[in-house]
Design a protein around this motif. Structure first.
Motif, short mmCIF file in Angstrom:
data_model
loop_
_atom_site.label_atom_id
_atom_site.label_comp_id
_atom_site.label_asym_id
_atom_site.label_seq_id
_atom_site.Cartn_x
_atom_site.Cartn_y
_atom_site.Cartn_z
N GLY A 244 79.63 73.91 54.05
CA GLY A 244 79.22 73.24 52.83
C GLY A 244 78.41 71.99 53.08
O GLY A 244 78.01 71.70 54.20
N LEU A 245 78.17 71.25 52.02
CA LEU A 245 77.39 70.02 52.09
C LEU A 245 78.29 68.84 52.45
O LEU A 245 79.35 68.67 51.87
N PHE B 99 77.09 76.74 45.23
CA PHE B 99 77.94 75.58 45.50
C PHE B 99 78.50 75.04 44.20
O PHE B 99 77.78 74.79 43.24
N TYR C 111 70.34 60.21 47.85
CA TYR C 111 71.50 60.68 48.61
C TYR C 111 71.02 61.53 49.78
O TYR C 111 70.08 62.31 49.64
N TYR D 270 75.62 74.76 41.65
CA TYR D 270 74.30 74.69 42.24
C TYR D 270 74.04 76.01 42.96
O TYR D 270 74.94 76.64 43.49
N GLY E 18 81.89 71.83 47.09
CA GLY E 18 82.69 72.85 47.73
C GLY E 18 81.97 73.38 48.95
O GLY E 18 80.84 72.96 49.24
N GLU E 19 82.58 74.30 49.65
CA GLU E 19 82.00 74.81 50.89
C GLU E 19 80.99 75.91 50.65
O GLU E 19 80.35 76.37 51.60
N TYR F 21 80.04 71.10 38.44
CA TYR F 21 78.67 71.63 38.52
C TYR F 21 78.65 72.95 39.30
O TYR F 21 79.50 73.21 40.14
N PHE G 47 66.52 75.93 49.23
CA PHE G 47 66.30 75.05 48.09
C PHE G 47 67.56 75.02 47.23
O PHE G 47 68.05 76.07 46.81
N SER H 150 69.32 62.60 35.73
CA SER H 150 70.03 62.23 34.51
C SER H 150 71.31 63.04 34.37
O SER H 150 71.40 64.15 34.85
N TYR H 151 72.27 62.46 33.68
CA TYR H 151 73.54 63.15 33.40
C TYR H 151 74.16 63.74 34.66
O TYR H 151 74.70 64.83 34.64
N GLY H 152 74.06 62.99 35.73
CA GLY H 152 74.68 63.45 36.96
C GLY H 152 73.96 64.59 37.64
O GLY H 152 74.51 65.27 38.49
N LYS H 153 72.72 64.80 37.28
CA LYS H 153 71.97 65.91 37.86
C LYS H 153 71.28 65.46 39.13
O LYS H 153 70.51 64.51 39.12
N LEU H 154 71.60 66.14 40.19
CA LEU H 154 70.96 65.87 41.47
C LEU H 154 69.80 66.83 41.66
O LEU H 154 69.97 68.03 41.54
N LEU I 232 77.15 59.96 40.65
CA LEU I 232 76.91 60.86 41.76
C LEU I 232 77.41 60.31 43.08
O LEU I 232 77.45 61.03 44.07
N PHE J 266 67.25 68.10 44.54
CA PHE J 266 67.20 68.09 46.00
C PHE J 266 65.81 68.39 46.53
O PHE J 266 65.02 69.10 45.90
N GLY J 267 65.55 67.89 47.72
CA GLY J 267 64.38 68.31 48.48
C GLY J 267 64.66 69.70 49.03
O GLY J 267 65.76 70.25 48.87
N GLN J 268 63.67 70.25 49.70
CA GLN J 268 63.82 71.62 50.18
C GLN J 268 64.60 71.71 51.49
O GLN J 268 64.91 72.79 51.96
N LEU K 283 69.44 67.39 53.70
CA LEU K 283 68.91 67.44 52.33
C LEU K 283 68.95 66.05 51.72
O LEU K 283 69.96 65.36 51.82
N TYR L 226 79.22 60.81 35.39
CA TYR L 226 77.93 61.20 35.98
C TYR L 226 77.63 60.36 37.21
O TYR L 226 76.48 60.25 37.63
N TYR M 108 72.46 64.40 52.47
CA TYR M 108 73.52 65.34 52.79
C TYR M 108 73.15 66.11 54.04
O TYR M 108 71.98 66.30 54.36
N GLN N 147 74.05 69.85 55.90
CA GLN N 147 74.69 71.15 55.74
C GLN N 147 74.69 71.85 57.09
O GLN N 147 73.63 72.10 57.67
N ILE O 209 74.61 70.41 31.18
CA ILE O 209 73.34 70.84 31.75
C ILE O 209 73.34 72.36 31.82
O ILE O 209 74.29 72.97 32.31
N MET P 252 74.42 57.04 50.59
CA MET P 252 73.70 56.85 49.35
C MET P 252 72.95 55.52 49.40
O MET P 252 73.50 54.52 49.87
#
Lengths: 113, 110
Positions: B42-43, A90, B33, A35, A105-106, A33, A42, B94-98, A99, B100-102, B88, A97, B35, B37, A56, B48
């Protein structure tokens, strides 16, 4: 060994340039992915690939083109960079799928001046 | 599309204080989830949650999932400067799509 590695970590470039960010994962995952995290922190998905196939594709300008030469790599190429492209990008990977296996990554800090 | 709203957006606490961050979803939560940062990094996956009422802990951080309220809360006990960063929440769509909140920016003063 870093599970998901991105290069470069920092990139400062001028408007109008074309740049690439590379991502590699050594986890054996089949899904990757990209991001984007904007200045307001955000985090939004841009693209995902499963077994090198685009799954996607969010509403992203077509100046952004992902390329997946193999399952372990997903590169992001950006043409004609604009000021608004400044963000942290990222890369992530997961097995299918699921999650709960996702690794990030960083991040790559892109600044367009 | 599913939206996640986090509150507060930023939080400044004194070291040793407890704090809570909330994440509210516009739709039913199937997988939530958390996370962290750190600035310039990174995250980091924290935990979960999948089932309503589920509660998980990692060191001094506890997260709960309230399915009925479509909400998750993250609680930090006896905060330390090392807890500072952006928290976060992310939801599995769907399809592994996350999605996120702000994010919630946490500052812990020694």
């Amino acid at each position: 060994d870093t599970a998901v590695s991105q290069t470069p970590k920092y990139l400062v470039t001028q408007m109008g340039n074309d740049k690439s960010i590379k991502c590699e994962q050594n986890l054996g995952h089949d899904t990757m992915y990209w991001y984007k995290q904007d200045s307001k922190k955000f985090l939004k998905i841009m693209f995902s690939y499963n077994n090198k196939e685009l799954i996607i594709n969010e509403t992203v300008p077509n100046r952004f083109s992902p390329k997946s030469p193999d399952k372990a790599h997903l590169n992001l190429h950006i043409n004609s960079l604009e000021l608004g492209d400044s963000a942290v990008y990222f890369c992530a990977s997961s097995q299918g799928y699921s999650l709960n296996t996702i690794y990030f990554g960083e991040g790559s800090w892109l600044t367009v001046v | 599309s599913q939206e996640l709203e986090q509150s507060p957006q930023s939080l400044i606490v004194q070291e040793g204080k407890n704090l809570t961050i909330n994440c509210t979803s516009s739709k039913t939560l199937y997988g939530l989830y958390w996370y962290k940062q750190k600035y310039g990094e990174g995250l980091i996956f924290l935990m979960m949650l999948q089932k309503g009422g589920e509660e998980k802990s990692h060191e001094k951080i506890t997260a709960k999932l309230d399915e009925k309220k479509q909400q998750s809360s993250l609680h930090i006990t006896a905060s330390q400067p090392s807890h500072a960063g952006i928290y976060l929440c992310g939801a599995d769509t769907s399809y592994g799509k996350l999605t996120f909140g702000q994010g919630t920016i946490l500052t812990v003063h020694p």
